[in-house]
Design a protein around this motif. Structure first.
Motif, mmCIF file in Angstrom:
data_model
loop_
_atom_site.group_PDB
_atom_site.id
_atom_site.type_symbol
_atom_site.label_atom_id
_atom_site.label_comp_id
_atom_site.label_asym_id
_atom_site.label_seq_id
_atom_site.Cartn_x
_atom_site.Cartn_y
_atom_site.Cartn_z
ATOM 1 N N VAL A 59 -3.771 47.617 -44.651
ATOM 2 C CA VAL A 59 -4.483 47.706 -46.348
ATOM 3 C C VAL A 59 -3.290 49.219 -46.157
ATOM 4 C CG1 VAL A 59 -5.935 49.274 -47.270
ATOM 5 C CG2 VAL A 59 -6.810 47.754 -45.197
ATOM 6 N N GLU A 60 -2.600 48.840 -47.347
ATOM 7 C CA GLU A 60 -1.173 49.969 -48.082
ATOM 8 C C GLU A 60 -1.584 49.957 -49.321
ATOM 9 O OE1 GLU A 60 1.601 50.098 -46.420
ATOM 10 O OE2 GLU A 60 1.415 48.771 -44.698
ATOM 11 N N LEU A 61 -2.042 50.982 -48.709
ATOM 12 C CA LEU A 61 -2.565 52.262 -49.956
ATOM 13 C C LEU A 61 -1.386 52.907 -50.665
ATOM 14 C CD1 LEU A 61 -5.981 53.148 -48.510
ATOM 15 C CD2 LEU A 61 -5.081 51.245 -50.008
ATOM 16 N N ALA A 62 -1.402 53.021 -52.011
ATOM 17 C CA ALA A 62 -0.385 54.258 -52.762
ATOM 18 C C ALA A 62 -2.058 54.911 -54.060
ATOM 19 C CB ALA A 62 0.547 53.775 -53.415
ATOM 20 N N LEU A 63 -2.370 54.960 -53.818
ATOM 21 C CA LEU A 63 -3.713 55.632 -54.431
ATOM 22 C C LEU A 63 -2.811 56.978 -55.579
ATOM 23 C CD1 LEU A 63 -6.660 53.579 -53.396
ATOM 24 C CD2 LEU A 63 -5.397 53.366 -55.142
ATOM 25 N N LEU A 64 -3.522 57.294 -56.266
ATOM 26 C CA LEU A 64 -3.299 58.410 -56.750
ATOM 27 C C LEU A 64 -3.912 59.735 -57.369
ATOM 28 C CD1 LEU A 64 -0.209 57.422 -59.846
ATOM 29 C CD2 LEU A 64 0.385 58.442 -56.490
ATOM 30 N N TYR A 65 -5.408 58.536 -57.990
ATOM 31 C CA TYR A 65 -6.376 59.164 -57.998
ATOM 32 C C TYR A 65 -8.494 58.540 -58.166
ATOM 33 C CZ TYR A 65 -10.441 61.405 -60.803
ATOM 34 O OH TYR A 65 -11.791 62.188 -61.672
ATOM 35 N N ASN A 94 -2.130 52.239 -44.251
ATOM 36 C CA ASN A 94 -1.389 53.087 -44.709
ATOM 37 C C ASN A 94 -1.444 53.722 -45.463
ATOM 38 O OD1 ASN A 94 0.795 52.619 -41.895
ATOM 39 N ND2 ASN A 94 1.227 50.581 -42.993
ATOM 40 N N TRP A 95 -1.631 55.064 -45.924
ATOM 41 C CA TRP A 95 -1.819 55.688 -47.635
ATOM 42 C C TRP A 95 -1.057 56.677 -47.011
ATOM 43 C CZ3 TRP A 95 -7.593 56.705 -48.895
ATOM 44 C CH2 TRP A 95 -6.952 57.190 -50.421
ATOM 45 N N ARG A 96 0.998 56.082 -48.819
ATOM 46 C CA ARG A 96 1.499 56.654 -48.851
ATOM 47 C C ARG A 96 0.304 57.970 -50.146
ATOM 48 N NH1 ARG A 96 3.308 52.246 -46.386
ATOM 49 N NH2 ARG A 96 4.777 52.545 -44.826
ATOM 50 N N PHE A 119 -4.780 54.731 -38.476
ATOM 51 C CA PHE A 119 -4.398 55.649 -40.030
ATOM 52 C C PHE A 119 -3.820 56.663 -40.323
ATOM 53 C CE2 PHE A 119 -7.920 55.916 -43.696
ATOM 54 C CZ PHE A 119 -6.918 56.576 -44.629
ATOM 55 N N ASN A 120 -2.465 56.302 -41.015
ATOM 56 C CA ASN A 120 -0.813 56.832 -40.608
ATOM 57 C C ASN A 120 -1.008 57.373 -42.541
ATOM 58 O OD1 ASN A 120 -0.225 56.062 -38.671
ATOM 59 N ND2 ASN A 120 -0.051 53.962 -39.771
ATOM 60 N N ILE A 121 -1.220 58.280 -42.854
ATOM 61 C CA ILE A 121 -1.254 58.947 -44.097
ATOM 62 C C ILE A 121 0.611 59.699 -43.909
ATOM 63 C CG2 ILE A 121 -1.491 61.616 -45.862
ATOM 64 C CD1 ILE A 121 -4.397 60.847 -43.891
ATOM 65 N N ILE A 122 1.404 58.971 -45.510
ATOM 66 C CA ILE A 122 2.565 59.222 -45.080
ATOM 67 C C ILE A 122 3.477 59.457 -46.490
ATOM 68 C CG2 ILE A 122 5.088 57.948 -45.375
ATOM 69 C CD1 ILE A 122 3.142 55.193 -44.032
ATOM 70 N N GLY A 123 3.537 61.210 -46.182
ATOM 71 C CA GLY A 123 4.328 61.794 -47.397
ATOM 72 C C GLY A 123 5.610 61.222 -48.006
ATOM 73 N N GLN A 124 5.697 61.129 -49.705
ATOM 74 C CA GLN A 124 7.111 61.018 -49.826
ATOM 75 C C GLN A 124 7.317 61.875 -51.414
ATOM 76 O OE1 GLN A 124 5.788 56.599 -50.872
ATOM 77 N NE2 GLN A 124 6.923 55.967 -48.713
ATOM 78 N N GLU A 125 8.776 61.659 -51.774
ATOM 79 C CA GLU A 125 9.039 62.668 -51.855
ATOM 80 C C GLU A 125 8.884 62.072 -53.801
ATOM 81 O OE1 GLU A 125 11.003 65.854 -51.452
ATOM 82 O OE2 GLU A 125 10.212 65.749 -49.802
#
Length: 125
Positions: A59-65, A94-96, A119-125
């Motif tokens: 599961v690839e997530l890039a949820l903002l709100y 993977n939650w970016r 469950f990977n929490i991945i911070g991105q600039e």
């Protein structure tokens, strides 16, 4: 198995699935008027995928709100993933998130606490 492609709106995320690769991708904001109705196809897809084969799921997530009812739906999905992981299924989330959005990172951490799968929490600039 029919894959999903749900186009994003101002209040709903993009959702795409790939049954051949075992991937669910979600990106955007989630505050639909009725989260349970909006996510019903995705929940059914995840349930069907997990039931019909033994392949891994990512599961690839890039949820903002996420509003409260969207969080509840995600909890239900993660609970189902956890149940299958406990039976030996390879599950990865993977939650970016944007490093400037600490609230999303905190939410992802709360979800992660209840999960024993990767469950990977991945911070991105």
């Amino acid at each position: 198995m029919k894959d999903l492609k749900i186009v994003s709106t101002q209040s709903t995320p993009l959702i795409e699935t790939d049954s051949h690769r075992g991937v669910v991708y979600m990106e955007g904001d989630s505050y639909p008027e009725n989260s349970f109705e909006f996510y019903s196809e995705l929940v059914a897809w995840v349930t069907s995928y997990l039931k019909d084969n033994e392949r891994p799921m990512t599961v690839e997530l890039a949820l903002l709100y996420l509003n409260t009812s969207s969080i509840k739906v995600m909890m239900d999905i993660f609970d189902e993933l956890e149940e299958h992981h406990q039976k030996g299924r390879d599950i990865t989330v993977n939650w970016r998130y944007d490093v400037d959005n600490e609230r999303v990172a905190e939410l992802a951490e709360e979800f992660k606490e209840d999960c024993s799968f990767a469950f990977n929490i991945i911070g991105q600039e």
